[in-house]
Design a protein around this motif. Sequence first.
Motif, short mmCIF file in Angstrom:
data_model
loop_
_atom_site.label_atom_id
_atom_site.label_comp_id
_atom_site.label_asym_id
_atom_site.label_seq_id
_atom_site.Cartn_x
_atom_site.Cartn_y
_atom_site.Cartn_z
N THR A 1 14.30 8.09 9.03
CA THR A 1 13.35 8.78 8.16
C THR A 1 13.19 7.25 6.77
O THR A 1 13.81 7.02 6.05
N ALA A 2 11.69 8.32 6.64
CA ALA A 2 10.94 6.78 5.61
C ALA A 2 9.35 6.68 5.67
O ALA A 2 8.78 6.85 6.70
N VAL A 3 9.24 5.91 4.90
CA VAL A 3 7.29 5.67 5.02
C VAL A 3 7.47 4.19 5.12
O VAL A 3 8.48 3.34 5.05
N TYR A 4 7.04 4.24 6.47
CA TYR A 4 6.26 3.15 7.56
C TYR A 4 5.11 2.36 6.89
O TYR A 4 4.31 3.05 6.90
N TYR A 5 5.47 1.53 7.01
CA TYR A 5 4.60 0.70 6.27
C TYR A 5 3.68 -0.78 7.39
O TYR A 5 4.91 -1.77 7.47
N CYS A 6 2.43 -1.03 7.74
CA CYS A 6 2.41 -2.25 9.01
C CYS A 6 2.49 -3.72 7.56
O CYS A 6 1.58 -3.51 6.60
N ASN A 7 2.52 -4.31 8.47
CA ASN A 7 1.99 -6.24 7.86
C ASN A 7 1.39 -6.80 7.43
O ASN A 7 2.09 -7.01 9.54
N ALA A 8 0.70 -7.37 7.52
CA ALA A 8 0.28 -8.35 8.46
C ALA A 8 0.64 -10.21 7.49
O ALA A 8 0.38 -10.09 6.68
N ARG A 9 1.31 -10.81 8.81
CA ARG A 9 2.47 -11.30 7.94
C ARG A 9 1.53 -12.48 6.73
O ARG A 9 1.04 -13.59 6.02
N ARG A 10 0.12 -13.33 7.66
CA ARG A 10 -0.49 -14.58 7.07
C ARG A 10 -0.86 -13.36 5.79
O ARG A 10 -2.45 -12.42 6.86
N GLY A 11 -1.93 -13.68 4.62
CA GLY A 11 -2.22 -12.58 3.96
C GLY A 11 -1.45 -11.82 3.10
O GLY A 11 -2.14 -11.33 1.85
N GLY A 12 0.18 -11.54 3.69
CA GLY A 12 0.84 -10.69 3.16
C GLY A 12 -0.11 -9.49 2.53
O GLY A 12 0.03 -9.17 1.24
N LEU A 13 -0.76 -9.08 3.13
CA LEU A 13 -1.59 -7.88 3.27
C LEU A 13 -0.47 -6.61 3.80
O LEU A 13 0.69 -6.25 4.88
N TRP A 14 -0.76 -5.60 3.64
CA TRP A 14 0.18 -4.51 3.78
C TRP A 14 -0.44 -3.08 4.00
O TRP A 14 -1.61 -3.29 2.84
N GLY A 15 -0.20 -2.38 4.59
CA GLY A 15 -1.26 -0.91 4.97
C GLY A 15 -0.43 0.20 3.23
O GLY A 15 -0.21 -0.31 2.62
N GLN A 16 -1.16 1.05 3.61
CA GLN A 16 -1.12 2.47 2.06
C GLN A 16 0.76 3.11 2.65
O GLN A 16 1.32 3.73 2.32
N GLY A 17 0.53 3.00 3.54
CA GLY A 17 2.18 3.51 4.42
C GLY A 17 2.13 5.13 4.76
O GLY A 17 0.96 5.68 4.95
N THR A 18 2.87 5.35 6.10
CA THR A 18 3.01 6.39 6.98
C THR A 18 4.19 7.49 6.17
O THR A 18 4.83 6.75 7.15
N GLN A 19 4.56 8.55 6.13
CA GLN A 19 5.83 9.42 6.05
C GLN A 19 5.90 9.11 7.33
O GLN A 19 5.41 10.26 8.67
N VAL A 20 7.45 9.13 8.04
CA VAL A 20 8.14 9.25 9.08
C VAL A 20 9.34 10.13 8.81
O VAL A 20 10.52 10.05 7.17
N THR A 21 9.24 11.29 9.24
CA THR A 21 10.29 12.71 8.61
C THR A 21 11.05 12.74 9.85
O THR A 21 10.44 13.57 10.36
#
Length: 113
Positions: A90-110
């Motif tokens: 259980t957590a908020v899962y975030y997508c990451n693009a390594r080059r550029g250090g970019l993150w998504g807004q997150g999606t909750q998994v419970t």
Amino acid sequence: QVQLVESGGGLVQPGGSLRLSCKADGNIFSFNTMGWYRQAPGKQREFVASIASGGTTNYADSVKGRFTISRDSAKYTVYLQMNSLGPEDTAVYYCNARRGGLWGQGTQVTVSS
């Protein structure tokens, strides 16, 4: 300007499965290592899995054998297939693009019964 958009989170019972998706802009996705991280309440964000542009994958020990990361270059999308889920996932899962250090807004998994 949103560059990484996650989807697929939700509520699932212990032992269940979910598939997360992260769609990226093409200029971000191409030739970039894409990854998933998660952050549980009261804890630091932690690495879950990554996949290089050539397909090489890497997993946290806690998810090896249960989670599978993949990418579809035609759709600029990275996936995280999560099986045998437990409450510890259980957590908020975030997508990451390594080059550029970019993150998504997150999606909750419970994971809960």
